[in-house]
Design an enzyme around this catalytic site. Sequence first.
Site, short mmCIF file in Angstrom:
data_model
loop_
_atom_site.label_atom_id
_atom_site.label_comp_id
_atom_site.label_asym_id
_atom_site.label_seq_id
_atom_site.Cartn_x
_atom_site.Cartn_y
_atom_site.Cartn_z
N GLU A 158 35.27 9.93 29.80
CA GLU A 158 34.52 10.21 30.82
C GLU A 158 33.35 11.35 30.28
O GLU A 158 33.70 12.30 30.01
CB GLU A 158 35.08 10.74 32.08
CG GLU A 158 35.96 9.67 32.93
CD GLU A 158 35.19 8.65 33.66
OE1 GLU A 158 33.83 8.74 33.61
OE2 GLU A 158 35.86 7.89 34.46
N CYS A 211 28.60 16.21 35.94
CA CYS A 211 28.25 15.32 35.00
C CYS A 211 27.31 14.37 35.79
O CYS A 211 26.51 13.81 35.32
CB CYS A 211 29.69 14.53 34.66
SG CYS A 211 30.61 14.14 36.21
P1 NAD Z 1 32.98 19.25 25.48
O1 NAD Z 1 33.09 17.80 25.08
O2 NAD Z 1 32.40 20.44 24.68
O3 NAD Z 1 34.64 19.58 25.53
C1 NAD Z 1 35.40 18.88 26.54
C2 NAD Z 1 36.76 19.18 26.11
O4 NAD Z 1 37.04 18.43 24.72
C3 NAD Z 1 37.17 20.61 25.98
O5 NAD Z 1 38.59 20.75 26.52
C4 NAD Z 1 37.11 20.89 24.64
O6 NAD Z 1 38.00 21.98 24.12
C5 NAD Z 1 37.73 19.61 24.00
N1 NAD Z 1 37.26 19.45 22.64
C6 NAD Z 1 36.09 19.83 22.00
N2 NAD Z 1 35.94 18.95 20.66
C7 NAD Z 1 36.96 18.15 20.84
C8 NAD Z 1 37.28 17.41 19.63
N3 NAD Z 1 36.83 17.34 18.58
N4 NAD Z 1 38.39 16.63 19.95
C9 NAD Z 1 39.12 16.70 20.83
N5 NAD Z 1 38.85 17.67 21.82
C10 NAD Z 1 37.77 18.36 21.72
O7 NAD Z 1 32.29 19.36 26.85
P2 NAD Z 1 32.30 20.58 27.75
O8 NAD Z 1 30.94 21.20 27.26
O9 NAD Z 1 33.34 21.18 27.83
O10 NAD Z 1 31.84 19.78 29.02
C11 NAD Z 1 30.48 19.36 29.63
C12 NAD Z 1 30.01 18.05 29.23
O11 NAD Z 1 31.25 17.16 29.85
C13 NAD Z 1 28.80 17.34 29.82
O12 NAD Z 1 28.23 16.38 29.08
C14 NAD Z 1 29.27 16.57 30.96
O13 NAD Z 1 28.53 15.76 31.43
C15 NAD Z 1 30.70 16.05 30.79
N6 NAD Z 1 31.36 15.81 31.69
C16 NAD Z 1 31.54 14.17 32.25
C17 NAD Z 1 32.47 14.07 33.34
C18 NAD Z 1 32.52 12.54 33.63
O14 NAD Z 1 33.29 12.49 34.56
N7 NAD Z 1 31.97 11.74 33.09
C19 NAD Z 1 32.78 15.16 34.15
C20 NAD Z 1 32.57 16.30 33.80
C21 NAD Z 1 31.81 16.94 32.60
#
Ligand code: NAD
Length: 481
Positions: free
Chosen positions: A249, A283
């Site tokens: 997601e 999101c």
């Molecule tokens: P992010 O991708 O930076 O981090 C998300 C999670 O992934 C965190 O727990 C982080 O520690 C982990 N992570 C980071 N790098 C990783 C890797 N290489 N491998 C595995 N895990 C890793 O995102 P964010 O800044 O925390 O959140 C914001 C983003 O999330 C926005 O783009 C938003 O649109 C999206 N989002 C999407 C939904 C949806 O349902 N589609 C919901 C909420 C947020």
Amino acid sequence: MGDFGMDIDRDYRMLIGGELVVGTQSMDVINPALDEVFASCPRATREDMEAAICAAQDAFTTWRKTSVDERRAALRQAAGILAENADSLASLFTKEQGRPTELAKQEILGASYWFASTADLELEVDITEDTDVRRIEVHHAPLGVVCGIVPWNFPVLLASWKIAPALLTGNTLVLKPSPYTPLCALKIGELLSDVFPAGVLNILSGGDELGPWMTAHEGFAKISFTGSTATGKRVMEAASRDLKRITLELGGNDAAIILPDVNVDKVAERIFAGAFSNTAQICVATKRLYVHEDIYDALRDRLHEIAKSSPIGDGSDQGNLYGPVQNKAQYERVLDLLESARRDGLTLLEGASVPEKGYFIPLTIVDNPPEDSRVVVEEAFGPILPMMKFSSLDDVISRANDTVYGLAGAVWSADIEKAKSVASELETGTVWINQNLESTPLTPLAGHKQSGFGAENGIYGLREFTQPKALYIPKSSDSVS
Ligand code: NAD
């Protein structure tokens, strides 16, 4: 002292194999409203992760055999515990995430509702053939140990979207909250530590290294990931090495299209909330607002008035409707977008003034920027909303679809049939008509294009935690006896 009977700024423990574990390393957690460290919690090591995966693998051998009714009962119990502790969790939520406490409480209660509603879902056995000679049943077998990774914008609700369906379908789970918002997840682990058998639910807080360690680990059968599109691609790559199942997601750059027949005064507040709720860190928030030229000026002026009268500040102070940007990296990213808009000479309409301390940015509307400006093309994930004029429906639909993202969108019109026809042309997984940000536990959230892979919620979401397993059953044993 918090209501948990312990200091709220310490005593955070991971849940590993039914034990609450302090671990050998720790990390700081910052209150974004104050730009100050207010707590510290465990930083999982590789050994902690191995212990959690081992515990989850052991627990899987028995949890998979429990009856669905037993699992439903555990989820309902979890729902009750979350609701009972909503006030304590909400005040902690505000400190780590920034959102005003009353709104934070809605998220805790939302997660409770999701646990209870998911418990009611039924994945029926499919019968694909039933003749005199044989019956073919398709069962939904659990996958094994699931890796759940969540972001910081809805740290509790999005965790419940992983925990409830993974466990209901007989999997076990290791959940990783964002390094920016680990505390509510850890407290929830503590509150639920006796609800599920040891090892069924494990929660690890960690630094930036933990996510990549987890997604590369062969002990996981599936990764259920919510976060940015850039990270989602890394997760998919890591999962490809041993063909782990994935649900992603990801990000969005959602368009709302406002047709000229709406009553501006009636819709303005809701359109505003659809863009700026949670300080625009949603999101599926409206991130590009397309307004018909006949009502553009009136709606722009009304939205600007709302922005100017919307109190923004520390979410712990009653009366603030909007909090800070959640973390410094995101704060700097949004400031950079604003700076580039200023450099390009775009018109910025700022909302109410913000506190000097903390990661605050005024709720800002960008008045009719060019379609190719950064504020339009990029997912801001912060309080900066580009608002653009349109005159032709065909043109606005093609502008709305001209993005790599496809998460959600909205159409506002007094003519519902016309709105439905516009909705049918939007390349997104969700479209709202005359509403925003709605989701239900029965309805899939599934990003189109680079906004995701697979679905969460409802039967669609539940299936993703299972393997279809075809069982060919003869009607008679004559051929072997
Ligand atoms: P992010 O991708 O930076 O981090 C998300 C999670 O992934 C965190 O727990 C982080 O520690 C982990 N992570 C980071 N790098 C990783 C890797 N290489 N491998 C595995 N895990 C890793 O995102 P964010 O800044 O925390 O959140 C914001 C983003 O999330 C926005 O783009 C938003 O649109 C999206 N989002 C999407 C939904 C949806 O349902 N589609 C919901 C909420 C947020």
